[in-house]
Design an enzyme around this catalytic site. Structure first.
Site, PDB file in Angstrom:
ATOM      1  N   GLY A 121     -25.747 -17.286  21.621  1.00  0.00           N
ATOM      2  CA  GLY A 121     -27.018 -17.955  21.361  1.00  0.00           C
ATOM      3  C   GLY A 121     -27.538 -17.552  19.991  1.00  0.00           C
ATOM      4  CD  GLU A 122     -28.617 -13.277  18.296  1.00  0.00           C
ATOM      5  OE1 GLU A 122     -28.212 -13.309  17.107  1.00  0.00           O
ATOM      6  OE2 GLU A 122     -28.594 -12.241  18.981  1.00  0.00           O
ATOM      7  N   GLY A 123     -28.630 -19.192  17.728  1.00  0.00           N
ATOM      8  CA  GLY A 123     -28.325 -20.109  16.645  1.00  0.00           C
ATOM      9  C   GLY A 123     -27.094 -19.708  15.858  1.00  0.00           C
TER      10      GLY A 123
END
Length: 349
Positions: free
Chosen positions: A306-308
């Site tokens: 995640g987190e981009g």
């Protein structure tokens, strides 16, 4: 993006789906014409060619640009996290937001490497959404306000935005959204997320099944969002909508960010045509969701952070595609012979 008063809080958001601009076919044709004249065999840059065309088509520019790219990370707290559906405790959401701020997260390194902007949007971290097993995540007013907040992520001249998220428990929330949208069994959509053990996986599937069972047969995507979704997912719905309205292409990261895209798609299938799906997550159900959306991910790197992070890597490839298209010489400019033709001297200016 301002809303006018028009009854229920979701009314203005629903109306935007009737106003969405389509692809700029004139820009696309101009890009294809230039692509055919660049000093390379036709099609030899593969997906880099189609990425440049996608950017220009949705930016509405014959010469697409990536000068103000942003990875927007939305962080939220979830009531369901208290049920042990994650391998990490709920307080890790706060701690990771601090880690983003100090530059210590994976996405910080990728954004620095690729010269991408990074902004973290904190969404009432001290006030988790309702435990969706027992109650709705948000009321309509709060959900609509969060969608509107997410629309602001593209302000300030952003020309490409990648979506990221942080929120302990949010893979369970995303799985619940997919289960509500697409049916099947809860186990079809639930994965190990942050790495839960077998007991945690069972708790997670039971929680998702109970949450979706609680909301009954509703198929209204915005109702599914407010009753099951986290604030970060609602905000990303807003960013996707605003990206379409303002001609800012959007890169969707992984499993949780795809839940936002799935809500928008359920409202109107072509409303995510300006979105690029960065990668196929290692979270098992992500591939099935992408198939339902009719989307092929750009990358498959086994990511599940995640987190981009996947969006940042994809943004670097998009930037490379646009720079290559814009910077290459044409056959005429360089005096390079085209296929089946005689060489000619370079064009002078």
């Amino acid at each position: 993006m301002a809303f006018s008063a028009s009854g229920l809080p979701f009314d203005d958001i629903r109306n935007l789906f009737d106003e969405m601009p389509g692809p700029d076919e004139h820009a696309a044709e101009d890009i294809r014409e230039r692509e055919a004249q660049l000093t390379k065999p036709a099609g030899s840059l593969g997906q880099l060619e189609s990425l440049a065309e996608w950017m220009g088509t949705w930016q509405g520019r014959s010469r697409p640009t990536v000068t103000r790219p942003l990875i927007a990370v939305f962080a939220a707290s979830h009531g369901i996290a208290a049920r042990g559906v994650s391998a990490f405790p709920p307080e890790v959401t706060h701690q990771m937001v601090q880690n983003f701020a100090s530059g210590g997260a994976a996405v910080n390194q990728l954004c620095t490497t690729y010269e991408l902007g990074l902004k973290v949007f904190e969404l009432a971290l001290d006030y988790p959404t309702g435990d969706i097993v027992e109650t709705d995540a948000m009321d309509e007013k709060g959900c609509a306000a969060t969608i509107a907040y997410g629309m602001e992520a593209i302000s300030g001249g952003i020309d490409l935005v990648g979506l990221g998220e942080m929120g302990i428990g949010n893979t369970a929330v995303a799985a619940a959204i997919f289960h509500a949208l697409y049916g099947g069994e809860a186990a079809d959509w639930v994965g190990r997320g942050t790495g839960v053990d077998d007991a945690g996986l069972t708790r997670k599937a039971e929680a998702v099944a109970a949450a979706v069972g609680r909301i009954g047969s509703t198929r209204d995507p915005l109702e599914i969002l407010r009753r099951l979704g986290g604030r970060e997912i609602a905000a990303m719905v807003g960013t996707i909508i605003a990206g379409r309205m303002e001609r800012v292409p959007v890169i969707v990261d992984g499993f949780v960010t795809t839940a936002a895209a799935a809500i928008v798609h359920a409202m109107r299938p072509d409303a995510i045509d300006h979105c690029l799906f960065a990668h196929c997550s290692a979270e098992a159900a992500h591939g099935a969701v992408l198939q339902r959306l009719g989307r092929k991910p750009l990358l498959d790197l086994g990511l599940r952070l995640g987190e981009g992070t996947g969006a940042a890597i994809a943004a670097s490839i998009v930037r490379a595609a646009v720079a290559t298209h814009a910077g290459m010489a044409t056959f005429g400019d360089a005096g390079v012979a085209e296929k089946g033709s005689e060489p000619r001297p370079p064009t002078t200016h």
